[in-house]
Design a protein around this motif. Sequence first.
Motif, mmCIF file in Angstrom:
data_model
loop_
_atom_site.group_PDB
_atom_site.id
_atom_site.type_symbol
_atom_site.label_atom_id
_atom_site.label_comp_id
_atom_site.label_asym_id
_atom_site.label_seq_id
_atom_site.Cartn_x
_atom_site.Cartn_y
_atom_site.Cartn_z
ATOM 1 N N GLY A 1 37.577 -5.961 -42.971
ATOM 2 C CA GLY A 1 37.643 -6.844 -44.006
ATOM 3 C C GLY A 1 37.572 -8.175 -43.320
ATOM 4 O O GLY A 1 36.490 -8.662 -43.256
ATOM 5 N N CYS A 2 38.804 -8.594 -43.190
ATOM 6 C CA CYS A 2 38.933 -9.964 -42.655
ATOM 7 C C CYS A 2 38.162 -10.102 -40.898
ATOM 8 O O CYS A 2 37.661 -11.015 -40.811
ATOM 9 C CB CYS A 2 40.525 -10.211 -42.350
ATOM 10 N N LEU A 3 38.176 -8.560 -40.487
ATOM 11 C CA LEU A 3 37.683 -8.693 -39.274
ATOM 12 C C LEU A 3 35.971 -8.998 -39.321
ATOM 13 O O LEU A 3 35.362 -9.609 -38.736
ATOM 14 C CB LEU A 3 37.829 -7.319 -38.581
ATOM 15 N N GLY A 4 35.395 -8.271 -40.253
ATOM 16 C CA GLY A 4 34.239 -8.569 -40.458
ATOM 17 C C GLY A 4 33.628 -9.873 -40.934
ATOM 18 O O GLY A 4 32.759 -10.466 -40.547
ATOM 19 N N ASP A 5 34.536 -10.452 -41.875
ATOM 20 C CA ASP A 5 34.305 -11.687 -42.592
ATOM 21 C C ASP A 5 34.200 -12.776 -41.848
ATOM 22 O O ASP A 5 33.358 -13.701 -41.920
ATOM 23 C CB ASP A 5 35.265 -11.677 -43.757
ATOM 24 N N ILE A 6 35.395 -12.894 -41.050
ATOM 25 C CA ILE A 6 35.619 -14.023 -40.485
ATOM 26 C C ILE A 6 35.882 -13.825 -39.129
ATOM 27 O O ILE A 6 35.603 -14.723 -38.071
ATOM 28 C CB ILE A 6 36.807 -15.090 -40.879
ATOM 29 N N GLY A 7 36.447 -12.536 -38.701
ATOM 30 C CA GLY A 7 36.981 -12.119 -37.198
ATOM 31 C C GLY A 7 35.381 -12.203 -36.239
ATOM 32 O O GLY A 7 35.423 -12.792 -35.290
ATOM 33 N N THR A 8 34.288 -11.960 -37.120
ATOM 34 C CA THR A 8 33.114 -12.061 -36.274
ATOM 35 C C THR A 8 32.706 -13.426 -36.091
ATOM 36 O O THR A 8 32.095 -13.782 -35.165
ATOM 37 C CB THR A 8 32.105 -11.179 -36.995
ATOM 38 N N HIS A 9 32.963 -14.423 -36.906
ATOM 39 C CA HIS A 9 32.594 -15.768 -36.880
ATOM 40 C C HIS A 9 33.514 -16.270 -35.787
ATOM 41 O O HIS A 9 32.860 -16.769 -34.569
ATOM 42 C CB HIS A 9 32.965 -16.618 -37.863
ATOM 43 N N ALA A 10 34.750 -15.954 -35.392
ATOM 44 C CA ALA A 10 35.595 -16.507 -34.100
ATOM 45 C C ALA A 10 34.910 -15.816 -32.902
ATOM 46 O O ALA A 10 34.926 -16.416 -32.076
ATOM 47 C CB ALA A 10 37.183 -15.818 -34.424
ATOM 48 N N TYR A 11 34.621 -14.595 -33.043
ATOM 49 C CA TYR A 11 34.248 -13.814 -31.865
ATOM 50 C C TYR A 11 32.812 -14.498 -31.314
ATOM 51 O O TYR A 11 32.804 -14.840 -30.070
ATOM 52 C CB TYR A 11 33.989 -12.359 -32.165
ATOM 53 N N HIS A 12 31.923 -14.725 -32.388
ATOM 54 C CA HIS A 12 30.770 -15.266 -31.882
ATOM 55 C C HIS A 12 30.817 -16.650 -31.495
ATOM 56 O O HIS A 12 30.193 -16.977 -30.522
ATOM 57 C CB HIS A 12 29.692 -15.307 -33.157
ATOM 58 N N LEU A 13 31.668 -17.513 -31.970
ATOM 59 C CA LEU A 13 31.901 -18.881 -31.539
ATOM 60 C C LEU A 13 32.373 -18.762 -30.003
ATOM 61 O O LEU A 13 31.822 -19.585 -29.010
ATOM 62 C CB LEU A 13 32.890 -19.591 -32.455
ATOM 63 N N ALA A 14 33.232 -17.925 -29.771
ATOM 64 C CA ALA A 14 34.009 -17.908 -28.402
ATOM 65 C C ALA A 14 32.834 -17.349 -27.437
ATOM 66 O O ALA A 14 32.786 -17.748 -26.113
ATOM 67 C CB ALA A 14 35.012 -16.979 -28.301
ATOM 68 N N SER A 15 31.876 -16.426 -27.715
ATOM 69 C CA SER A 15 31.082 -15.926 -26.951
ATOM 70 C C SER A 15 29.833 -17.072 -26.729
ATOM 71 O O SER A 15 29.267 -17.110 -25.598
ATOM 72 C CB SER A 15 30.400 -14.594 -27.689
#
Lengths: 382, 382, 382, 382
Positions: free
Chosen positions: C195-209
């Motif tokens: 849910g939140c993980l796919g919706d915005i968690g992935t954005h956060a993860y991507h930005l960090a990476s």
Amino acid sequence: MQRRLRLGMVGGGQGAFIGAVHRLAARIDDCYELVAGALSADPDRAAASAAAARIDPLRSYADYHTMAQAEAEREDGIDVVAIVTPNHLHAPVATAFLEAGIHVICDKPLAISLQEGLELQRLARLHNKVFALTHTYSGYPMVRHAREMVTSGGLGDIRVIQVEYAQDWLSEPLELAGSKQAGWRADPQRAGPAGCLGDIGTHAYHLASYVSGMQPTRIAAELHTFVPGRQLDDHVQAMLRYANGARGMLWASQVAAGEENALKLRVYGTKAGLAFDQQNPNELLVTPLAGETRRITRGRAQSEAAAHATRVPPGHPEGYLEAFAQLYQDAALQILAVDAGLPLPPESSFLTTVEDGVRGMQFIDAVLRSHRNDSQWTALTS
Amino acid sequence: MQRRLRLGMVGGGQGAFIGAVHRLAARIDDCYELVAGALSADPDRAAASAAAARIDPLRSYADYHTMAQAEAEREDGIDVVAIVTPNHLHAPVATAFLEAGIHVICDKPLAISLQEGLELQRLARLHNKVFALTHTYSGYPMVRHAREMVTSGGLGDIRVIQVEYAQDWLSEPLELAGSKQAGWRADPQRAGPAGCLGDIGTHAYHLASYVSGMQPTRIAAELHTFVPGRQLDDHVQAMLRYANGARGMLWASQVAAGEENALKLRVYGTKAGLAFDQQNPNELLVTPLAGETRRITRGRAQSEAAAHATRVPPGHPEGYLEAFAQLYQDAALQILAVDAGLPLPPESSFLTTVEDGVRGMQFIDAVLRSHRNDSQWTALTS
Amino acid sequence: MQRRLRLGMVGGGQGAFIGAVHRLAARIDDCYELVAGALSADPDRAAASAAAARIDPLRSYADYHTMAQAEAEREDGIDVVAIVTPNHLHAPVATAFLEAGIHVICDKPLAISLQEGLELQRLARLHNKVFALTHTYSGYPMVRHAREMVTSGGLGDIRVIQVEYAQDWLSEPLELAGSKQAGWRADPQRAGPAGCLGDIGTHAYHLASYVSGMQPTRIAAELHTFVPGRQLDDHVQAMLRYANGARGMLWASQVAAGEENALKLRVYGTKAGLAFDQQNPNELLVTPLAGETRRITRGRAQSEAAAHATRVPPGHPEGYLEAFAQLYQDAALQILAVDAGLPLPPESSFLTTVEDGVRGMQFIDAVLRSHRNDSQWTALTS
Amino acid sequence: MQRRLRLGMVGGGQGAFIGAVHRLAARIDDCYELVAGALSADPDRAAASAAAARIDPLRSYADYHTMAQAEAEREDGIDVVAIVTPNHLHAPVATAFLEAGIHVICDKPLAISLQEGLELQRLARLHNKVFALTHTYSGYPMVRHAREMVTSGGLGDIRVIQVEYAQDWLSEPLELAGSKQAGWRADPQRAGPAGCLGDIGTHAYHLASYVSGMQPTRIAAELHTFVPGRQLDDHVQAMLRYANGARGMLWASQVAAGEENALKLRVYGTKAGLAFDQQNPNELLVTPLAGETRRITRGRAQSEAAAHATRVPPGHPEGYLEAFAQLYQDAALQILAVDAGLPLPPESSFLTTVEDGVRGMQFIDAVLRSHRNDSQWTALTS
């Protein structure tokens, strides 16, 4: 460890604001002990205030003349007096103590006329006494760092100075509602001819001069009173011209809704600009021409001036009371030196003194004259 | 879905700044297609610029007179022209298109004299054409929200207006170094008699007027040129008086080292104060008298005006280009209405027009007169 | 001037959020024209949405299979399709278009399982098609500048990465109240298992990476659902370990009351730390060890990467839509190159692609596994 | 006016940091006079330090056992002792003074093991002595205002707590370079088993608990040591679970390049979220769900708790030293009450005490256990 200086106080009885601040500031760096006072013209309030301040009842005086004389005669008399009365008493009280051979720490503005100010300057010099003027904001490490930066050429040639001091606490006629602090500030008999101009306009003017190292040569100014029935100005706007061609603006208002104590300075030179906000005093922002803003923080600033005025490491915010304490600390350094016949210690050279006060009176005087002449450009007399 | 309006452009060839911004802004909300242009007085640059802008070579004109005439005659001629030339051409170009029956979107300042401005106002009314003036910053949702708040009494009676616009990009004589953008701005033949005053002073003045809904009655102003050899002012300072007794200050500078594009407005009333900073345009700060600052954000602001000018949710920042696009969107709404013989849609009422431009020229005119009279308080003629 | 690419769109009909953003972003830099679409599975909404988007009714399709086939057969068929459907359709739609030889621009997350993601990666490579994944925030100039700074060693060896993405819009069960956007996001059939993980968690993860250039090797994570009745997570917390010994934390929440769209990244190395806040995207803060914070602004940042992604001068804020447009611009550069058989232009190398999407799916996969094992440290499979 | 309490000090000799801070804090509100000390284990340093602190040489002791006994026997013996030694001495020194019937003000963390902490709690209760623990940041008015707001339900049910404390001063091995302050902090013999965890992790944990009024039930944590050769952790990351279902994260680092003293707390409830940053302590940001951020300032905050802990008006910033002084002031209020056999004054109820210290030791204990078990979720024992 040097001995604590013996401090007396005139004014600052119960209900006053700035007296308590002076007492607290005097304690912070442990350079003073408060031992005598004429804290109020009202005998009962004077006695109660002295007791609250832990002053020996025998050294709580009914008037400042008696106090000056009595303390001058004591073996253990006060070294220095703090004057925290309404403005109209600054000059007479300071005169009494200077003539009694006692150093002076005086709240701003110096006096209620330029003439009074010049006379105080003459007396301080004549008696070779320290005369500290508590322009609080000059005690901030980042203000001192800014001054060092400007005067050492870090900004290049100064082109523009923008200073402002906005508050909202006099947006309504508090002086008619029994506020002690608003009462004397709005009363020409006690505040002198300048309202907002004298109360905070001088702080703004001083900050700009202190950091830039420059006084304007001409001022075009307008006072205004927004609150119906108020006897003195509550709003000041002015344009400034400097000898080197620099331009500037000064704004002070006590009716700026929502503003708490917003004293802000910006100075722009040919090489860089800086910005300081008193409400966030642990930082100084400096931006080179077309460059990146650098946030210089108290504790990381690389200057003797800032280091001398800082107590705790970066990230441990210091504030208004520490700035005030710095003035007391620097005054103590100067008093100890003068009493010992030694040269003033260089680290105390950032102290604001009677000379700053005279310049403040020149500013008030020029603004009043310009205002009376429909904002005509008016020379500051020296 | 309404049809896209056919847009022409005069000026804005390769190397120019604002022309490209206009083209981008016109695309954002998909209300226009760019189909014709006289992008440069130099034929080669005109042709190359038109090709880069995907304009049919047959509708790339060598001069704006030809363009106005030819487009007016085409069945599919342009609905509206965007004028993005140096200032001195605003009036002649606008005149040509208005007389050809074509709506106008014009960059600011409106003209190089008040007289020119008044004539354009007369012509626009005569021909019943939309005349949008691109005071970009009035396209920001939070500026419009501020305007609603002030004009609906949310701040109480206005007492103080402080506006400033500081940049540093003309701190050195770029106009002597071949900068195309600095070149015309510093040339009285093309910029008119006002340098910094016309370029950004008018933006500051407009923002203050737009939000407060008030024009000053008198101005005391001083221009200054810091950069040696520069022919026009690069620094403006002014004090303002308003009919209701309000006071204000205006500062504009293109030599404020470190400043990028710092247009800031503060308005204080009897009940609250507000602050807007163009460089952080997604928020508006409002503080009631003696109260807590409220940070109102784009997307959460509760007003039709702000909602109309916003595209994406709170926290997804919009910026300068969207503000610019808003002017194009609002102009499109008005053009479609006028062409259909309908009343102007209420949601387009925040558009800045030729009337705003005339007021800007009155401001410039008054500042120039005050400056020539040693900053005497000078009435704005209407 | 290159021709505009012909763009098709799947999803994004009326009432959707991200479809309109894609269309606007595609217009900003004038690289695309929208000519075809299957905007909704509902035929009436599809037709109405196409009309509103000015799509020729003949190229408004009832389903994406038909569209892929028809467009592939046209002489003037689309060059690229934008996929803006709920997550569960990303893979089937992308597959259809890749197999039809059409480039893809796809919203994130890439798919609803790692397996799907790997298959898309395989297909994109097989057909030699550009596959842009719209991790919007990687379009910001200051994010790209940060990436350059980190990967060129400006921060020293990376020690700590802190990333977070907080919103409040799902604090209450909007999905039960008929919100279209909340509806599919909270539905495992359409959103997938995250849910939140796919919706915005992935954005956060991507930005960090994206900025650090590093993927963690192990994750200890916990999902949580605060809103009663919600079927998917609305809160994610995780700790990260990197191969070089660096540590990190990731927090994403859609129930953080008061937060709008607070995506923030901090990266600390042995020499300096940096901070970026998506809500204030025109600046990047960099602080050397024991040094002064430098505020690097868009337009003044000294890197090719930032310059390539900026449109207007410093102090003229760009925002979310320009960041999004940058992805479209970069995709266009790559598509034109691929179609011309040329190498990818270096300035487009900051584009996020299917490879980034696969890494996002690895992240989701690892978090789900760690969560099921009571937050055990879990390896990211590659 | 109450009499000044007689204060003794153990530790804090020349070269130490926190001892001087305690002495300054004790002066600010004029509740104490420093009259005795065992400032150093080194006799010469002890004597020199006592002289510098204006302590009578007769009351400068060579060790704390002698001091506790001698002062307990004096008619004018100390009322309270301030313990400012390295951590390993907190428990033995506090024990000696509690058993001598002397109140205690102790720096944090309380002890080097949970068992020690529990024993001190037992002793303080047994002897009915005030035991103040100087979690400095709980002295800030805005922290106390936040606590009132949370515990009175202003945020609704708490869902998320995010706390962090980042510094950079131990980014390099200062303990090997002769730094006195780094030396003992990195030495397990003097600091105990927790490095960064004990030094600042406990501050972060305490702040979160103090404001939220909640302790987590389980912790999943990982310690890390970045600086080669360092014997204790310099980095802590943890996830938290609370009994009501709330989730949280805690991060503390002494190797976060560029950070000065960045202690920050955010608490989110069902109705609103709040944010506090120790480096800007005169404000508290509160944002309702989907609402406008309110900036609540010291001096304008409407709570008894904030008013009690503030000295000067809004806009006159207070800082770290005033927060510290507040703990001394509150301890004085409690000591005077206890010695008079009166109930504790309600306004002193915000003081942090031995009970807070025990909770801090439970936190340290749980983190150490979780870390040893590869970050397994670990219950806090009570």
